[in-house]
Design a protein around this motif. Structure first.
Motif, PDB file in Angstrom:
ATOM      1  N   SER A  86      35.220  36.013  60.340  1.00  0.00           N
ATOM      2  CA  SER A  86      36.413  36.502  59.644  1.00  0.00           C
ATOM      3  C   SER A  86      37.065  35.384  58.836  1.00  0.00           C
ATOM      4  O   SER A  86      37.555  35.615  57.729  1.00  0.00           O
ATOM      5  N   ARG A  87      37.054  34.172  59.398  1.00  0.00           N
ATOM      6  CA  ARG A  87      37.630  33.040  58.659  1.00  0.00           C
ATOM      7  C   ARG A  87      36.826  32.751  57.397  1.00  0.00           C
ATOM      8  O   ARG A  87      37.399  32.470  56.330  1.00  0.00           O
ATOM      9  N   GLN A  88      35.513  32.773  57.482  1.00  0.00           N
ATOM     10  CA  GLN A  88      34.694  32.538  56.296  1.00  0.00           C
ATOM     11  C   GLN A  88      34.822  33.680  55.293  1.00  0.00           C
ATOM     12  O   GLN A  88      34.718  33.473  54.086  1.00  0.00           O
ATOM     13  N   LEU A  89      35.040  34.888  55.804  1.00  0.00           N
ATOM     14  CA  LEU A  89      35.214  36.023  54.896  1.00  0.00           C
ATOM     15  C   LEU A  89      36.487  35.876  54.072  1.00  0.00           C
ATOM     16  O   LEU A  89      36.548  36.344  52.933  1.00  0.00           O
ATOM     17  N   LYS A  90      37.511  35.235  54.629  1.00  0.00           N
ATOM     18  CA  LYS A  90      38.732  34.984  53.870  1.00  0.00           C
ATOM     19  C   LYS A  90      38.481  34.008  52.726  1.00  0.00           C
ATOM     20  O   LYS A  90      39.207  34.025  51.731  1.00  0.00           O
ATOM     21  N   ASP A  91      37.478  33.161  52.855  1.00  0.00           N
ATOM     22  CA  ASP A  91      37.072  32.267  51.771  1.00  0.00           C
ATOM     23  C   ASP A  91      36.019  32.898  50.871  1.00  0.00           C
ATOM     24  O   ASP A  91      35.388  32.201  50.076  1.00  0.00           O
ATOM     25  N   ARG A  92      35.795  34.218  51.061  1.00  0.00           N
ATOM     26  CA  ARG A  92      34.835  34.983  50.258  1.00  0.00           C
ATOM     27  C   ARG A  92      33.415  34.459  50.445  1.00  0.00           C
ATOM     28  O   ARG A  92      32.630  34.388  49.495  1.00  0.00           O
ATOM     29  N   TYR A 114      35.175  45.282  50.741  1.00  0.00           N
ATOM     30  CA  TYR A 114      36.470  44.713  51.102  1.00  0.00           C
ATOM     31  C   TYR A 114      36.806  43.513  50.213  1.00  0.00           C
ATOM     32  O   TYR A 114      37.945  43.382  49.731  1.00  0.00           O
ATOM     33  N   LEU A 115      35.827  42.626  49.980  1.00  0.00           N
ATOM     34  CA  LEU A 115      36.067  41.471  49.113  1.00  0.00           C
ATOM     35  C   LEU A 115      36.366  41.918  47.683  1.00  0.00           C
ATOM     36  O   LEU A 115      37.198  41.301  46.999  1.00  0.00           O
ATOM     37  N   GLN A 116      35.728  42.983  47.227  1.00  0.00           N
ATOM     38  CA  GLN A 116      36.029  43.485  45.890  1.00  0.00           C
ATOM     39  C   GLN A 116      37.440  44.053  45.818  1.00  0.00           C
ATOM     40  O   GLN A 116      38.134  43.893  44.810  1.00  0.00           O
ATOM     41  N   SER A 117      37.880  44.713  46.893  1.00  0.00           N
ATOM     42  CA  SER A 117      39.239  45.257  46.895  1.00  0.00           C
ATOM     43  C   SER A 117      40.288  44.149  46.911  1.00  0.00           C
ATOM     44  O   SER A 117      41.379  44.320  46.378  1.00  0.00           O
ATOM     45  N   GLU A 118      39.960  43.002  47.537  1.00  0.00           N
ATOM     46  CA  GLU A 118      40.879  41.882  47.533  1.00  0.00           C
ATOM     47  C   GLU A 118      41.008  41.266  46.147  1.00  0.00           C
ATOM     48  O   GLU A 118      42.111  40.962  45.690  1.00  0.00           O
ATOM     49  N   SER A 119      39.892  41.080  45.486  1.00  0.00           N
ATOM     50  CA  SER A 119      39.890  40.541  44.124  1.00  0.00           C
ATOM     51  C   SER A 119      38.536  40.843  43.501  1.00  0.00           C
ATOM     52  O   SER A 119      37.497  40.445  44.049  1.00  0.00           O
ATOM     53  N   ASP A 120      38.555  41.548  42.400  1.00  0.00           N
ATOM     54  CA  ASP A 120      37.305  41.901  41.734  1.00  0.00           C
ATOM     55  C   ASP A 120      36.882  40.873  40.695  1.00  0.00           C
ATOM     56  O   ASP A 120      35.890  41.092  39.983  1.00  0.00           O
ATOM     57  N   LYS A 121      37.611  39.745  40.598  1.00  0.00           N
ATOM     58  CA  LYS A 121      37.262  38.714  39.629  1.00  0.00           C
ATOM     59  C   LYS A 121      36.804  37.416  40.280  1.00  0.00           C
ATOM     60  O   LYS A 121      36.112  36.632  39.635  1.00  0.00           O
ATOM     61  N   GLU A 122      37.175  37.181  41.512  1.00  0.00           N
ATOM     62  CA  GLU A 122      36.774  35.954  42.180  1.00  0.00           C
ATOM     63  C   GLU A 122      35.324  36.053  42.648  1.00  0.00           C
ATOM     64  O   GLU A 122      34.800  37.144  42.920  1.00  0.00           O
ATOM     65  N   ASP A 123      34.685  34.878  42.773  1.00  0.00           N
ATOM     66  CA  ASP A 123      33.274  34.829  43.139  1.00  0.00           C
ATOM     67  C   ASP A 123      33.085  35.168  44.620  1.00  0.00           C
ATOM     68  O   ASP A 123      33.973  34.947  45.447  1.00  0.00           O
ATOM     69  N   LEU A 148      28.676  45.288  41.876  1.00  0.00           N
ATOM     70  CA  LEU A 148      29.699  44.249  41.811  1.00  0.00           C
ATOM     71  C   LEU A 148      29.515  43.381  40.570  1.00  0.00           C
ATOM     72  O   LEU A 148      30.495  42.997  39.916  1.00  0.00           O
ATOM     73  N   LYS A 149      28.272  43.053  40.244  1.00  0.00           N
ATOM     74  CA  LYS A 149      28.033  42.251  39.040  1.00  0.00           C
ATOM     75  C   LYS A 149      28.417  43.020  37.785  1.00  0.00           C
ATOM     76  O   LYS A 149      28.940  42.434  36.831  1.00  0.00           O
ATOM     77  N   ALA A 150      28.174  44.332  37.785  1.00  0.00           N
ATOM     78  CA  ALA A 150      28.549  45.126  36.618  1.00  0.00           C
ATOM     79  C   ALA A 150      30.057  45.192  36.440  1.00  0.00           C
ATOM     80  O   ALA A 150      30.547  45.326  35.310  1.00  0.00           O
ATOM     81  N   ASP A 151      30.814  45.060  37.534  1.00  0.00           N
ATOM     82  CA  ASP A 151      32.280  45.080  37.462  1.00  0.00           C
ATOM     83  C   ASP A 151      32.865  43.718  37.123  1.00  0.00           C
ATOM     84  O   ASP A 151      34.094  43.573  37.087  1.00  0.00           O
ATOM     85  N   GLY A 152      32.026  42.724  36.908  1.00  0.00           N
ATOM     86  CA  GLY A 152      32.514  41.403  36.501  1.00  0.00           C
ATOM     87  C   GLY A 152      32.646  40.400  37.619  1.00  0.00           C
ATOM     88  O   GLY A 152      33.163  39.297  37.387  1.00  0.00           O
ATOM     89  N   CYS A 153      32.185  40.717  38.821  1.00  0.00           N
ATOM     90  CA  CYS A 153      32.271  39.782  39.941  1.00  0.00           C
ATOM     91  C   CYS A 153      31.001  38.943  39.987  1.00  0.00           C
ATOM     92  O   CYS A 153      29.886  39.473  39.945  1.00  0.00           O
ATOM     93  N   LYS A 154      31.149  37.631  40.088  1.00  0.00           N
ATOM     94  CA  LYS A 154      30.010  36.739  40.151  1.00  0.00           C
ATOM     95  C   LYS A 154      29.550  36.597  41.599  1.00  0.00           C
ATOM     96  O   LYS A 154      30.357  36.345  42.494  1.00  0.00           O
ATOM     97  N   ILE A 155      28.242  36.724  41.807  1.00  0.00           N
ATOM     98  CA  ILE A 155      27.654  36.675  43.136  1.00  0.00           C
ATOM     99  C   ILE A 155      26.799  35.418  43.254  1.00  0.00           C
ATOM    100  O   ILE A 155      25.819  35.255  42.515  1.00  0.00           O
TER     101      ILE A 155
END
Length: 322
Positions: A86-92, A114-123, A148-155
């Protein structure tokens, strides 16, 4: 007097327990200790039967929970312990280190959403160690990453040990330029098969085999997209298990780079230690080959140059001399 009454009391308890239950023992709760009549014990040892105590203790097992680490939420003045994942998930950061089946696929996709709902622009950083995967659950993760990549999120994807089968496709599914691997990690490209044993009529078996062939062609096309290789070469390479080292995966187009330590990098005191700061450029005083200086030269003779002893090495008590 007490010693004379104790065997009689224990025998009475054992007989009452035998008459009230089909078992020959009664258990004291909360401590896992049971008192048994010694008839069976005495028969095993070839001795006359007498009353004895037999203690049974539950085995001690290690906890199976994930490690807990401290975490301070924004705006709080105190730390709280949460799970390491959970701690690492907070760091995406998301670790995928297991065989991918339906349960693993549901957990991974829910974490990505969940990570996309938090921020769809952060990696989002994925660390992969996948020994294998079922076809349909792995394709579900692949489709989620593509969305996710199509929505602009870098993986970011990093192979830390082994990515086999569909795991190799997931390693190459990251954003171009952000797909990495550790130096000793490996990749295994192979054709997929049936997830389980299939039984039925000959016609049904033939339909299932045709479906597997169709999906193999589909997977070859996806591998061709992420690597840039032609479908014909992919089909030729995957006739047998196709192993790739990290460098070979870069040349094949499956990843973009290999993470190597940098010996010349110096660590700043305020930075977090990383793989590139293990070695130091300065010569250590207990490993050096340089001769001692004048202030380090002992009065009684020359000291071994490889084991220099200076004032800061002396941890003993300081004795003043008159």
């Amino acid at each position: 007097m007490v010693r004379q009454l104790l065997p009689a009391v224990l025998a009475t308890l054992a007989l009452s327990n035998t008459s009230s239950s089909s078992t020959s023992a009664f258990t004291i709760p909360y401590n896992s200790v049971s008192i048994l009549p010694s008839t069976a014990i005495a028969q095993r040892r070839g001795r006359p039967s007498s009353v004895a105590l037999s203690v049974k203790r539950m085995p001690i097992t290690m906890p199976t929970q994930e490690p807990m680490v401290p975490y301070r939420a924004p705006g709080r003045t105190y730390d709280q312990f949460i799970g390491m994942k959970s701690r690492q998930l907070k760091d995406r950061k998301l670790w995928i280190a297991r065989y991918i089946d339906d349960d693993a696929s549901n957990s991974i996709i829910s974490s990505l959403l969940y990570l996309q709902s938090e921020s769809d622009k952060e990696d989002i950083k994925l660390y992969l160690n996948i020994p294998g995967a079922n076809l349909r659950p792995a394709l579900a993760i692949y489709d989620a990453v593509s969305e996710l990549k199509a929505d602009g999120c870098k993986i970011h994807t990093t192979n830390i040990a082994l990515c086999a089968g569909m795991g190799a496709l997931l390693a190459g599914a990251g954003t171009k330029g952000l797909r990495y691997s550790l130096p000793n990690a490996r990749f295994l490209l192979q054709k997929t098969g049936m997830d389980s044993v299939f039984r039925g009529q000959a016609t049904d078996i033939a339909l299932e085999v045709a479906n597997v062939k169709k999906w193999n062609q589909k997977i070859n096309g996806e591998i061709s997209k992420v690597t840039g290789q032609s479908p014909e070469r992919i089909d030729e390479d995957l006739r047998r298990d196709f192993y790739l080292s990290s460098d070979e995966a870069v040349r094949y187009g499956l990843i973009d780079g290999v993470l190597l330590p940098m010996p010349g990098k110096r660590q700043l005191p305020t930075e977090i230690v990383d793989l590139g700061s293990f070695s130091s450029g300065d010569e250590q005083k207990y490993q050096g080959d340089y001769p001692p200086t004048d202030d380090q030269q002992p009065r009684g003779g020359r000291q071994n140059s490889g084991m220099l002893r200076t004032n800061d090495d002396d941890d003993g008590p300081k004795v003043g001399k008159a």
